[in-house]
Design an enzyme around this catalytic site. Structure first.
Site, short mmCIF file in Angstrom:
data_model
loop_
_atom_site.label_atom_id
_atom_site.label_comp_id
_atom_site.label_asym_id
_atom_site.label_seq_id
_atom_site.Cartn_x
_atom_site.Cartn_y
_atom_site.Cartn_z
N GLY A 79 38.44 41.97 38.03
CA GLY A 79 38.65 42.85 39.17
C GLY A 79 38.44 44.29 38.78
O GLY A 79 38.02 44.60 37.66
N GLU A 114 44.52 38.68 30.52
CA GLU A 114 45.32 39.78 31.07
C GLU A 114 46.47 40.25 30.19
O GLU A 114 46.83 41.43 30.21
CB GLU A 114 45.87 39.38 32.45
CG GLU A 114 44.82 39.34 33.55
CD GLU A 114 44.00 38.05 33.55
OE1 GLU A 114 43.07 37.96 34.36
OE2 GLU A 114 44.29 37.14 32.74
N ASP A 131 46.79 36.44 37.11
CA ASP A 131 47.05 36.36 38.55
C ASP A 131 45.90 35.66 39.26
O ASP A 131 45.33 34.71 38.74
CB ASP A 131 47.33 37.76 39.10
CG ASP A 131 46.13 38.69 39.04
OD1 ASP A 131 45.30 38.55 38.14
OD2 ASP A 131 46.02 39.58 39.93
N GLY A 152 39.49 38.09 37.79
CA GLY A 152 39.09 37.94 39.18
C GLY A 152 37.98 36.94 39.38
O GLY A 152 37.88 36.32 40.45
#
Length: 351
Positions: free
Chosen positions: A65, A137, A145, A114
């Site tokens: 992301g 992450e 996530d 992402g």
């Protein structure tokens, strides 16, 4: 619409092609909105039977992301813009997860963060020799996530916990072995396969299965028992102690993974373990995304995220100063506060 994504229709197939090669096709908010709008349009278009998701050029399928936007938000606006990004990105993840038409994601290249979030909801997930799958992450003070809690907690053999904590990269054959990919094909055949899907979108499964010889042996298979053993606990200190004891006995694999964990944010490693344990008990993907939005809203503005991005991505010094600095300093009260419900008007809900 945005130049960073190409959206077309080929006969009975919708085609979304990520087109931001300078950033390995990392997702911006505009890209998420464009994808979501196209999927909504095609869901209501009876002439569209299936969706192809790929990238236009370069090494990445999708590297993640918009980390720079998130860090800027954490430092400058108290996380407002960052929360908006997470909110809408998670809407796209959920939209894809419940999408009524088959999506074929071609993970031909770097598939991280992402990118995992838009690949894993697809019914067909195609890996190649170029695939590099990871959820890295915890190395920047974030957590896995975009649905990572749901997907990783359901891999079995504690592989999800291993991937979430270490950020280990899997190649294409390892993705197939783990069930992350549904198919493995040589990259040289991709264009032919896409053309055949466009021609016969009702035969996707057969088209993807036909050309495959024997994929390369999955290297991670040799370490599966070690992963199951050392990453068995949902308590981070137990995992570290297990690796430490094995390393002291001369186990080089355990020593390498212990050293890897030593570079990660203790806070977000504990968050990731709680996240996967909680997600495994949930009944719906929407519940998972609501939980991850609570976590993201808090972790975004905690010190480790801005510091982790500085050290790993901005300055590239790889010397993050984590706060709290050790696993022992990360209290259960802190983790509880990160998972606590948001005010009712701020909770994430699917559209």
């Amino acid at each position: 619409m945005t130049q960073d994504i190409n959206i077309h229709k080929h006969g009975r197939v919708g085609h979304i092609s990520l087109n931001r090669p300078s950033a390995l096709h990392a997702l911006t908010l505009d890209m998420c909105h464009a994808m979501s709008a196209a999927l909504t349009e095609w869901e209501n278009d009876d002439s569209v039977e299936a969706i192809i998701l790929d990238h236009a050029e370069g090494r990445g399928f999708c590297a993640g992301g918009d980390i720079n936007l998130l860090r800027k938000s954490a430092l400058e606006d108290g996380g407002v813009a960052g929360r908006q990004f997470f909110h809408d990105e998670y809407q796209l993840n959920h939209q894809m997860f419940v999408y009524p038409k088959p999506i074929v994601a071609f993970m031909d290249g770097i598939t991280m963060g992402g990118g995992v979030g838009i690949a894993m909801p697809a019914k067909y997930r195609v890996a190649t020799e170029n695939t590099r799958f990871a959820m890295p992450e915890t190395g920047i003070g974030l957590f896995p996530d975009v649905g990572g809690g749901w997907h990783l907690s359901r891999l079995g053999g504690r592989l999800g916990q291993f991937l979430a904590l270490t950020g280990a990269r899997l190649d294409g054959s390892e993705c197939l072995w783990a069930g992350i990919a549904t198919h493995y094909v040589p990259s040289e055949m991709l264009e032919e396969l896409k053309a055949r899907i466009v021609e016969k979108p009702d035969r996707i499964s057969g088209i993807l299965s036909e050309p495959v010889g024997t994929p390369p042996k999955a290297r991670i298979d040799a370490n599966a028992d070690l992963i199951r053993k050392h990453f068995a606990s949902d308590r981070y200190e137990d995992i570290l102690a297990s690796l430490e004891a094995a390393a002291d006995d001369g186990d080089t694999w355990a020593a390498k993974e212990r050293d890897t964990l030593g570079t990660k944010s203790p806070q977000t490693c504990k968050v990731a373990l709680r996240q996967l344990a909680e997600s495994e008990k949930l009944d719906s993907f929407a519940e998972n995304m609501a939980m991850e939005y609570r976590i993201a809203s808090r972790v975004l503005v905690r010190p480790d995220f801005a510091e982790g991005v500085r050290a790993v991505i901005v300055d590239k010094t790889n010397d993050p100063k984590w706060d709290p600095p050790t696993p022992q300093d990360v209290s259960e009260e802190l983790i509880d506060s990160i998972f606590a419900p948001l005010p009712a008007d701020e909770e994430w809900k699917p559209l």
